[in-house]
Scaffold this active site. Structure first.
Site, PDB file in Angstrom:
ATOM      1  CB  CYS A   2      -1.266   0.180   1.241  1.00 26.88           C
ATOM      2  SG  CYS A   2      -1.933  -1.190   1.462  1.00 26.88           S
ATOM      3  NE  ARG A  27       4.245   1.374  -2.929  1.00 29.19           N
ATOM      4  CZ  ARG A  27       5.329   1.173  -1.962  1.00 29.19           C
ATOM      5  NH1 ARG A  27       5.940   1.992  -2.510  1.00 29.19           N
ATOM      6  NH2 ARG A  27       4.896   0.890  -1.318  1.00 29.19           N
ATOM      7  CD1 TRP A  75       0.020  -5.798  -2.439  1.00 27.05           C
ATOM      8  CD2 TRP A  75      -1.016  -4.816  -4.846  1.00 27.05           C
ATOM      9  NE1 TRP A  75      -0.320  -6.961  -2.984  1.00 27.05           N
ATOM     10  CE2 TRP A  75      -0.491  -6.460  -4.510  1.00 27.05           C
ATOM     11  CE3 TRP A  75      -1.449  -4.476  -5.460  1.00 27.05           C
ATOM     12  CZ2 TRP A  75      -0.279  -7.005  -5.003  1.00 27.05           C
ATOM     13  CZ3 TRP A  75      -1.060  -5.313  -6.538  1.00 27.05           C
ATOM     14  CH2 TRP A  75      -0.556  -6.874  -7.065  1.00 27.05           C
ATOM     15  CG  ASN A 101       2.873   0.414   3.301  1.00 26.62           C
ATOM     16  OD1 ASN A 101       2.739  -0.227   2.741  1.00 26.62           O
ATOM     17  ND2 ASN A 101       3.782   1.198   2.687  1.00 26.62           N
ATOM     18  N   GLY A 102       1.495  -1.796   5.509  1.00 25.39           N
ATOM     19  CA  GLY A 102       2.302  -3.289   6.458  1.00 25.39           C
ATOM     20  C   GLY A 102       1.080  -4.602   6.841  1.00 25.39           C
ATOM     21  CD  GLU A 481      12.193 -17.690 -13.048  1.00 21.28           C
ATOM     22  OE1 GLU A 481      12.134 -18.734 -13.993  1.00 21.28           O
ATOM     23  OE2 GLU A 481      12.485 -16.890 -13.177  1.00 21.28           O
ATOM     24  CE  LYS A 485      12.679 -13.308 -15.139  1.00 19.08           C
ATOM     25  NZ  LYS A 485      11.426 -14.543 -15.110  1.00 19.08           N
ATOM     26  CD  GLU A 488      10.740 -13.642 -19.069  1.00 26.34           C
ATOM     27  OE1 GLU A 488       9.884 -13.298 -18.681  1.00 26.34           O
ATOM     28  OE2 GLU A 488      11.288 -13.705 -18.045  1.00 26.34           O
ATOM     29  CG  HIS A 504      20.539 -39.039 -23.879  1.00 27.69           C
ATOM     30  ND1 HIS A 504      21.249 -40.682 -23.898  1.00 27.69           N
ATOM     31  CD2 HIS A 504      20.934 -38.681 -22.652  1.00 27.69           C
ATOM     32  CE1 HIS A 504      21.226 -40.948 -22.903  1.00 27.69           C
ATOM     33  NE2 HIS A 504      20.696 -40.052 -22.289  1.00 27.69           N
ATOM     34  CE  LYS A 603       4.483  -8.453 -12.952  1.00 22.94           C
ATOM     35  NZ  LYS A 603       5.548  -9.412 -13.213  1.00 22.94           N
TER      36      LYS A 603
END
Ligand code: G6P
Length: 608
Positions: A2, A27, A75, A101-102, A481, A485, A488, A504, A603
């Site tokens: 938030c 944000r 959020w 916030n938190g 992954e 990255k 991408e 192989h 996204k």
């Protein structure tokens, strides 16, 4: 996360608060609100959805007259993104308004205590306990009441408080959540984020944990939690708004990479209590788990790779068979799931079309679904039978980083919880694993600290035509992954191979100077991967190896090393991915790529 903002001065507060909130929009948020003191009353306006809507219903602030106020972008964490759950929250007597916030970790116990004392609650938020506690402890002095309240709170918070008895004053308090005081002439501000302030003032005071500020138009007093005055330096901010949004980092991706220790800490900490992993409040229990004979993990993109890595932790700690499958394959594969199969879906956005379809397919076959998801109230969270939230906060860069590591953290927690509940590991091992899990944020920090070294390495990869990533077991998951990255954001062809598969076919592609990145972090297969490094070296490959410091002998076979902190092998995936994120980042930067918005990628993929 938030965002919070506050103003006290001689101008109308509401337009300033709305402007500050707009600066925090980047944000990510799902609802917003303001509270302004007007005479002896506090007027509150809040809405789910966009700030534009808040501007509309307040006539750009004109409908909320008053010169002192607080504002919030939410959020959602506790409770869906609705008008009622939006901040500010107001006390039962209407005297106090609070933005937060938190996360207040002990809010359930506090809520029960307050209800027993006759307070009623309107929202599902953790925050509302703060404002009712203020009413309970207030004896005519706002500062003392805030100190009493903070002594009852556990968790992380930056709070802004107004009280209609103190009509030109704001109190703002910080514990493990950023808070900045902005100093003006005859007017002062606070905010969770410098972005909300820079267009008004560049003179700021950074509060530390356990400090709070009493702010009037002409004075800013800072205190510790015992009420002793603290003297603080006013600092001059040199950032413009754009730099401030990124916290001074050049890209959101780098900012989010650096945020990972904190995001993983926020995900793990509230779920460990009295030396146990606690997931009961989120609906899981031993009886349910005893009925589970196998697990499917399904997801898309990086979330799928988190599943590939997490699978090893679940299998090794719980001895339950786990299959990991891409959601786009799973949904059309007539999966063999039933009421004894737990389907775990992973999703940062909670809106990925294939993942949603996989949930529906599983549920239609009677399988219970556990979602690990970052966005509260998202479609995935709503459809699943159980939801564990990753407390990563909003992720802005298209290529996920903290979304991924927090998913891993939750899979690890789930693995240890299940192993404990089902009695699959002894108490000594449980304790050992728990300690290791607790130390994960610190280990991730040590990995993030490799940043300058990796920046130097990136130049060696900028002109590569292709890069191979190799590893075994959980190292293989991390290799996938890492390769994702790299492709991408740098647009370099990158492929991950299970190291044992090289012979192989893939080894045919290894020639002089071919870059190979070898992951050797999983103790159980380390010797085997070392043999594969020797094989590719023999064909001229240029090898960068990632290994723990205790594996010093790898230095004799690799060209270059990245030494990682020592960590329990089942949890190594969350540590070894960090250098690969950084390597992709700096390689993309060296190639002048649009890092936060790579071409052709979105996204959130909400269509098939
Ligand atoms: C897109 C994003 C990836 C993400 C994937 C799955 O491809 O660019 O970063 O891993 O979707 O998204 P989800 O929101 O379900 O985790």
């Amino acid at each position: 996360m938030c965002g919070i903002v506050g103003y006290t001065g001689m101008q109308e507060a509401a337009p300033i608060l709305l402007e500050g909130l707009k600066r925090l929009e980047y944000r990510g948020y799902d609802s917003a609100g303001i509270a302004v003191i007007n005479g002896n009353e506090i007027s509150v306006r809040k809405v789910s959805g966009r700030i534009a809507k808040l501007c509309e219903i307040t006539n750009d602030g004109a409908a909320c007259p008053g010169k002192v106020g607080i504002g919030h972008t939410r959020w959602a964490t506790h409770g869906a993104p609705t008008d009622i759950n939006a901040h500010p929250h107001v006390s039962n007597d209407g005297k106090f308004a609070v933005v937060h916030n938190g996360i207040i970790e002990n809010y359930l116990a506090l809520r029960e205590e307050l209800i027993n004392k006759g307070y009623h609650f309107e929202s599902e938020t953790d925050t509302e306990v703060v404002v009712q506690l203020l009413e309970m402890y207030y004896k005519g002095d706002l500062k003392s009441a805030v100190m009493r309240v903070s002594s009852r709170l556990q968790g992380s918070y930056a709070l802004g408080v107004v009280c209609s008895d103190a009509p030109d004053e704001i109190v703002a308090i910080r514990e493990s959540s950023p808070l900045i005081i902005g100093i003006g002439a005859g007017e002062n501000y606070f905010a969770s984020d410098i972005t909300a302030l820079v267009s008004y003032t560049k003179n700021v005071i950074y509060l530390e944990d356990g400090e709070f500020a009493q702010i009037t138009p002409d004075t800013v007093m800072i205190y510790d939690l015992l009420g002793n005055p603290v003297s603080k330096k006013v600092q001059r901010v040199t950032w413009d708004v754009q730099a401030a949004e990124k916290g001074g980092y050049e890209h959101f991706m780098l900012k989010e990479i650096v945020e990972q220790p904190r995001a993983v800490e926020a995900t793990i900490r509230p779920r460990i209590r009295d030396n146990r992993v606690v997931l009961e409040e989120e609906g899981l229990n031993a009886e349910f788990l005893r009925g589970i004979k196998r697990i499917y993990i399904t997801a898309c993109g990086s979330a799928y790779y988190a599943g590939c890595v997490g699978r090893y932790a679940i299998e090794s700690l719980c001895r339950i068979p786990v299959s990991t499958e891409l959601a786009s394959e799973f949904r059309y594969g007539d999966p063999m799931v039933d009421s004894e199969t737990l389907v775990i879906v992973l999703s940062q956005s909670g809106e990925t079309a294939d993942t949603i379809a996989a949930i529906k397919e599983s549920k239609s076959k009677g399988a219970p679904v556990l979602a690990i998801v970052n966005v509260v109230g998202s479609s995935v969270a709503k459809l699943a039978d159980f939801t564990l939230y990753t407390w990563a906060g909003p992720e802005i860069a298209v290529a996920t980083t903290k979304g991924y590591t927090t998913q891993l953290a939750l899979l690890y927690l789930f693995a240890l919880y299940t192993a404990g509940e089902l009695g699959r590991i002894d108490e000594k091992t449980y304790r050992h694993m728990l300690r290791s899990l607790r130390s994960l944020p610190q280990k991730i920090q040590e990995s993030v600290d490799l940043n300058p070294l990796i920046e130097n390495y990136a130049d060696d990869y900028r002109d590569a035509r292709s890069i191979f990533f190799i590893g075994r077991n959980s190292d293989y998951g991390a290799a996938m992954e890492g390769a994702l990255k790299m492709k991408e954001i740098s647009y370099i062809h990158a492929e991950a191979y299970a190291a044992g598969e090289l012979k192989h076919g893939t080894i045919a592609l290894i020639e002089e100077h071919q870059p190979v990145i070898a992951l050797c972090c999983n103790d159980t297969v380390r010797e085997k991967t070392m043999n594969n490094i020797i094989e590719v070296k023999a064909r001229g490959a240029d090898v960068l190896a990632l290994a723990e410091k205790r594996d010093a002998d790898i230095i004799s076979i690799a060209d270059r090393m990245l030494w990682l902190p020592e960590v329990e092998p089942v949890f190594a995936g969350a540590v070894e991915i960090i250098p690969l994120q950084l390597l992709a980042y700096y390689t993309a930067k060296a190639r002048n790529c649009d890092i936060d918005k790579p071409k052709n990628l979105a996204k959130s993929v909400t269509v098939e």
